[in-house]
Design a protein around this motif. Sequence first.
Motif, PDB file in Angstrom:
ATOM      1  N   GLN A 187       3.804   3.401  10.746  1.00  0.00           N
ATOM      2  CA  GLN A 187       4.573   3.101   9.538  1.00  0.00           C
ATOM      3  C   GLN A 187       3.632   2.519   8.484  1.00  0.00           C
ATOM      4  O   GLN A 187       2.823   1.636   8.791  1.00  0.00           O
ATOM      5  N   ALA A 188       3.727   3.052   7.268  1.00  0.00           N
ATOM      6  CA  ALA A 188       2.921   2.560   6.155  1.00  0.00           C
ATOM      7  C   ALA A 188       3.837   2.080   5.044  1.00  0.00           C
ATOM      8  O   ALA A 188       4.874   2.692   4.784  1.00  0.00           O
ATOM      9  N   THR A 189       3.438   0.999   4.384  1.00  0.00           N
ATOM     10  CA  THR A 189       4.192   0.472   3.234  1.00  0.00           C
ATOM     11  C   THR A 189       3.197   0.225   2.091  1.00  0.00           C
ATOM     12  O   THR A 189       2.827  -0.907   1.816  1.00  0.00           O
ATOM     13  N   THR A 279      12.040  -3.573  10.912  1.00  0.00           N
ATOM     14  CA  THR A 279      10.883  -4.113  11.623  1.00  0.00           C
ATOM     15  C   THR A 279       9.586  -3.880  10.867  1.00  0.00           C
ATOM     16  O   THR A 279       9.230  -2.732  10.559  1.00  0.00           O
ATOM     17  N   ALA A 280       8.899  -4.986  10.542  1.00  0.00           N
ATOM     18  CA  ALA A 280       7.558  -4.947   9.933  1.00  0.00           C
ATOM     19  C   ALA A 280       7.505  -4.049   8.703  1.00  0.00           C
ATOM     20  O   ALA A 280       6.488  -3.421   8.423  1.00  0.00           O
ATOM     21  N   ALA A 281       8.616  -4.008   7.946  1.00  0.00           N
ATOM     22  CA  ALA A 281       8.717  -3.079   6.818  1.00  0.00           C
ATOM     23  C   ALA A 281       8.442  -3.732   5.473  1.00  0.00           C
ATOM     24  O   ALA A 281       8.611  -3.085   4.433  1.00  0.00           O
ATOM     25  N   ASP A 282       8.039  -4.991   5.461  1.00  0.00           N
ATOM     26  CA  ASP A 282       7.705  -5.682   4.215  1.00  0.00           C
ATOM     27  C   ASP A 282       8.860  -5.661   3.215  1.00  0.00           C
ATOM     28  O   ASP A 282       8.646  -5.571   1.998  1.00  0.00           O
ATOM     29  N   GLY A 283      10.079  -5.699   3.730  1.00  0.00           N
ATOM     30  CA  GLY A 283      11.259  -5.732   2.871  1.00  0.00           C
ATOM     31  C   GLY A 283      11.615  -4.414   2.226  1.00  0.00           C
ATOM     32  O   GLY A 283      12.500  -4.359   1.370  1.00  0.00           O
ATOM     33  N   LEU A 284      10.977  -3.313   2.662  1.00  0.00           N
ATOM     34  CA  LEU A 284      11.178  -2.025   2.009  1.00  0.00           C
ATOM     35  C   LEU A 284      12.245  -1.155   2.669  1.00  0.00           C
ATOM     36  O   LEU A 284      12.553  -0.075   2.173  1.00  0.00           O
ATOM     37  N   ILE A 416      12.048   1.003  -8.365  1.00  0.00           N
ATOM     38  CA  ILE A 416      11.811  -0.169  -9.210  1.00  0.00           C
ATOM     39  C   ILE A 416      10.424  -0.754  -8.967  1.00  0.00           C
ATOM     40  O   ILE A 416       9.643  -0.966  -9.899  1.00  0.00           O
ATOM     41  N   SER A 417      10.088  -1.006  -7.706  1.00  0.00           N
ATOM     42  CA  SER A 417       8.816  -1.662  -7.391  1.00  0.00           C
ATOM     43  C   SER A 417       7.634  -0.706  -7.398  1.00  0.00           C
ATOM     44  O   SER A 417       6.484  -1.130  -7.507  1.00  0.00           O
ATOM     45  N   GLY A 418       7.903   0.596  -7.249  1.00  0.00           N
ATOM     46  CA  GLY A 418       6.807   1.549  -7.162  1.00  0.00           C
ATOM     47  C   GLY A 418       6.176   1.614  -5.783  1.00  0.00           C
ATOM     48  O   GLY A 418       5.145   2.257  -5.590  1.00  0.00           O
ATOM     49  N   ARG A 419       6.803   0.960  -4.814  1.00  0.00           N
ATOM     50  CA  ARG A 419       6.310   1.011  -3.441  1.00  0.00           C
ATOM     51  C   ARG A 419       7.203   1.949  -2.617  1.00  0.00           C
ATOM     52  O   ARG A 419       8.267   2.361  -3.063  1.00  0.00           O
ATOM     53  N   TYR A 420       6.751   2.252  -1.427  1.00  0.00           N
ATOM     54  CA  TYR A 420       7.567   3.094  -0.551  1.00  0.00           C
ATOM     55  C   TYR A 420       7.199   2.837   0.894  1.00  0.00           C
ATOM     56  O   TYR A 420       6.204   2.153   1.206  1.00  0.00           O
ATOM     57  N   LEU A 421       8.001   3.394   1.769  1.00  0.00           N
ATOM     58  CA  LEU A 421       7.773   3.310   3.207  1.00  0.00           C
ATOM     59  C   LEU A 421       7.686   4.719   3.767  1.00  0.00           C
ATOM     60  O   LEU A 421       8.491   5.583   3.401  1.00  0.00           O
TER      61      LEU A 421
END
Length: 455
Positions: A187-189, A279-284, A416-421
């Motif tokens: 898993q990558a965030t 799990t370990a998803a950094d809130g994403l 919104i944040s420009g991040r993804y999982l």
Amino acid sequence: MNAKKALLKSGVLALSMLATSVMAAVSADEVAKLGTSLTPLGAEKAGNADGSIPAWTGGLPKNAGTVDSRGFLSNPFADEKPLFTITAQNVDQYKDKLTPGQVAMFKRYPESYRIPVYTTHRTATVPQSVQDDTKYNAANTKLVEGGNGLENFKTANPFPIPQNGLEAIWNQIVRYRGGSVRRLVTQATPQPNGSYSLVYFQDEFSFPTSLTDYNPAKPSNILFYFKQRVTAPSRLAGNVLLVHETLNQVKEPRLAWLYNAGQRRVRRAPQVSYDGPGTAADGLRTSDNFDMYNGAPDRYDWKLEGKKEIYIPYNTYNLDSPNLKYSDIVKAGHINQDLSRYELHRVWHVVGTLKAGERHIYAKRDVYIDEDTWQAAVIDHYDGRGSLWRVAEAHSQYYYDKEVPWYTVETLYDLISGRYLALGMKNEEKQSYDFNYKASSSDYTPAALRQAGVR
């Protein structure tokens, strides 16, 4: 009888009729369509009007390609090229076959996001025994009171001919994914600039009927067992999640436990549900974002909007290639879309709206479910203000050697944040999915967690 009592009586009757319609199985005439005008799982067997979606002819054969020593499948369509590519410059031409979330991705990443569209192939099927159980379900399976569980259910696909949105969602939740399986995935965030670190998981997933000690004389309320062990990075390694997913969640809600390797303690984990943190998803992602959507569906009203044709990720064997590195896939803003493959398919569109008085960070979910597999392909998530927030896409493949449709990579983009999982990548791992994994019920007890968490 006065007007007030008459109104009350009519209201009770209406609710009773509604409950009956929710609980009722389909007619014998409808069931007879399975395997004739409908596929064994309930999809339309015929193609569409212009032929861009072909007829279903049984799916890929088991020998459609080669399987390497690690279990990775060769791409049966490796020689194909995109028919065309959708970009921010031409997206308006294709809006009617995209979800609002997909269109929003072009606006968020106009320079890099693209959708390569290929020839459509209806590749999926399931073993004959699962087809037989699906036909049984069509005639017999019913929702328990409140729609929070199933009765008279076998194996998978409880409602191949859905009468409402809740039944369609249950098909996603309990679709066929093989019997027991073990997988090593990552898993990558990524940060908005593309920098990332990986979390490594060993997942185990088992239905009771696939366990070595299964006893059909002792029916269980367990739908499936799930165990997830973090193997890296070192700060998380050894932490283990155990879930007993129940069939009738009115009778008994989901049971979950966590083993914390640092504390060497097993604790009950009621937060592993709904919008509890993944799990370990950094809130994403939320707990119910896993597998695109999972768990009790009771916090939403589910409306079946009907079918439509959209471009969805499909037959993405290239994205699962063992010749790729994770750095080839994980890029800033989104995964490397040049490695993706989209096809035009019919999907069931289901809208989940948060019920009055219920709490969840997603006020609405637009779910698009592939008709051939009952897998959710795209889900658009809206926040409490009604704004489009997160877009989930499931890049799927059909494990033709085992007759199992499943995901290759699940993505969840935060507009919104420009991040993804990105969850499920296994390109660099020593083994693909192990569908020959054998387990017993003793492997899925809280007492077994401590042993599973040994680093």
